[in-house]
Design a protein around this motif. Structure first.
Motif, PDB file in Angstrom:
ATOM      1  N   MET A   1       0.814  -1.207   0.000  1.00 13.72           N
ATOM      2  CA  MET A   1       0.000   0.000   0.000  1.00 13.72           C
ATOM      3  C   MET A   1       0.853   1.266   0.000  1.00 13.72           C
ATOM      4  SD  MET A   1      -3.466  -0.100   2.237  1.00 13.72           S
ATOM      5  CE  MET A   1      -3.292   1.413   3.157  1.00 13.72           C
ATOM      6  N   ASN A   2       1.970   1.206   0.733  1.00 14.58           N
ATOM      7  CA  ASN A   2       2.851   2.377   0.823  1.00 14.58           C
ATOM      8  C   ASN A   2       4.111   2.240  -0.018  1.00 14.58           C
ATOM      9  OD1 ASN A   2       1.266   3.900   2.784  1.00 14.58           O
ATOM     10  ND2 ASN A   2       1.762   2.212   4.165  1.00 14.58           N
ATOM     11  N   ASP A   3       4.159   1.204  -0.853  1.00 15.24           N
ATOM     12  CA  ASP A   3       5.311   0.965  -1.717  1.00 15.24           C
ATOM     13  C   ASP A   3       6.614   0.932  -0.917  1.00 15.24           C
ATOM     14  OD1 ASP A   3       6.725   0.509  -4.046  1.00 15.24           O
ATOM     15  OD2 ASP A   3       6.989   2.650  -4.463  1.00 15.24           O
ATOM     16  N   MET A   4       6.614   0.096   0.132  1.00 15.35           N
ATOM     17  CA  MET A   4       7.797  -0.027   0.982  1.00 15.35           C
ATOM     18  C   MET A   4       8.042  -1.487   1.307  1.00 15.35           C
ATOM     19  SD  MET A   4       6.777   2.953   3.620  1.00 15.35           S
ATOM     20  CE  MET A   4       8.222   2.970   4.601  1.00 15.35           C
ATOM     21  N   CYS A   5       9.293  -1.802   1.495  1.00 15.58           N
ATOM     22  CA  CYS A   5       9.625  -3.157   1.935  1.00 15.58           C
ATOM     23  C   CYS A   5      10.486  -3.033   3.195  1.00 15.58           C
ATOM     24  CB  CYS A   5      10.373  -3.907   0.850  1.00 15.58           C
ATOM     25  SG  CYS A   5      10.682  -5.614   1.329  1.00 15.58           S
ATOM     26  N   TRP A   6      10.051  -3.698   4.241  1.00 16.95           N
ATOM     27  CA  TRP A   6      10.751  -3.667   5.527  1.00 16.95           C
ATOM     28  C   TRP A   6      11.458  -4.998   5.731  1.00 16.95           C
ATOM     29  CZ3 TRP A   6      10.145   0.634   8.799  1.00 16.95           C
ATOM     30  CH2 TRP A   6       9.158   1.550   8.417  1.00 16.95           C
ATOM     31  N   THR A   7      12.701  -4.958   6.143  1.00 17.44           N
ATOM     32  CA  THR A   7      13.444  -6.188   6.384  1.00 17.44           C
ATOM     33  C   THR A   7      14.223  -6.061   7.684  1.00 17.44           C
ATOM     34  OG1 THR A   7      13.772  -6.340   3.990  1.00 17.44           O
ATOM     35  CG2 THR A   7      15.030  -7.857   5.351  1.00 17.44           C
ATOM     36  N   LEU A   8      13.979  -6.994   8.591  1.00 22.60           N
ATOM     37  CA  LEU A   8      14.765  -7.050   9.823  1.00 22.60           C
ATOM     38  C   LEU A   8      15.736  -8.205   9.660  1.00 22.60           C
ATOM     39  CD1 LEU A   8      15.119  -5.984  12.803  1.00 22.60           C
ATOM     40  CD2 LEU A   8      13.701  -7.938  13.463  1.00 22.60           C
ATOM     41  N   VAL A   9      17.018  -7.907   9.800  1.00 21.84           N
ATOM     42  CA  VAL A   9      18.016  -8.967   9.638  1.00 21.84           C
ATOM     43  C   VAL A   9      18.942  -8.973  10.855  1.00 21.84           C
ATOM     44  CG1 VAL A   9      19.562  -7.502   8.248  1.00 21.84           C
ATOM     45  CG2 VAL A   9      19.749  -9.975   8.082  1.00 21.84           C
ATOM     46  N   SER A  10      19.238 -10.161  11.312  1.00 25.36           N
ATOM     47  CA  SER A  10      20.132 -10.311  12.445  1.00 25.36           C
ATOM     48  C   SER A  10      21.559 -10.027  11.988  1.00 25.36           C
ATOM     49  CB  SER A  10      20.024 -11.745  12.967  1.00 25.36           C
ATOM     50  OG  SER A  10      21.026 -11.968  13.924  1.00 25.36           O
TER      51      SER A  10
END
Length: 156
Positions: free
Chosen positions: A68-77
């Protein structure tokens, strides 16, 4: 006669297209993800395949594609603990030692990176404020991707 044009997009074009929040916390990855989802209204989920560099080196990755907001969130250790068996000479049993490897070696103090791929520049301050409210987070702050020598490890 038509001439064909070849466009080459350099890899660096993609490099600076993401923003990073560095997070210092002793929380386990699933607990960190849960806390971030709750505090930041995200929907991060563990992806099927960890980020692997060789058979012993893998980093957990949680992702949410916010279409919807044209974003990609990635949490990486940033940490991967590898068990090593140290053979002994005769009298004693082999010892097992644990070595911690880092995804971004020059930032060993960081436990997690929250990577944001966004069409527009995102105001990180608000997210950083939310993450800093998580009880077991020591600190969280925006990180300049340009300063990271091993930022290529964050492009996947």
């Amino acid at each position: 006669m038509a001439m064909s044009t070849t466009h080459k997009i350099s890899a660096d074009f993609y490099d600076d297209n993401f923003q990073l929040i560095a997070i210092h916390s002793g929380l386990e990855d699933y607990a960190m993800t849960y806390a971030i989802n709750s505090n930041c209204q995200l929907h991060l989920k563990r992806i099927e395949n960890d980020l692997k560099f060789d058979k012993n080196l893998s980093f957990s990755v949680f992702e949410w594609d916010d279409e919807m907001n044209d974003m990609c969130w990635t949490l990486v250790s940033n940490k991967c603990v590898v068990e090593e068996v140290v053979p002994s000479d005769g009298l004693f049993e082999s010892n097992t030692s644990f070595r911690t490897n880092h995804l971004i070696k020059e930032r060993k103090e960081v436990d997690y990176f929250l990577k944001i791929d966004a069409g527009d520049e995102l105001k990180l301050e608000e997210q950083v404020r939310f993450i800093n409210k998580i009880p077991k987070v020591v600190t969280a702050y925006p990180l300049e991707t340009q300063t990271l020598k091993s930022k290529r490890n964050l492009i996947f």
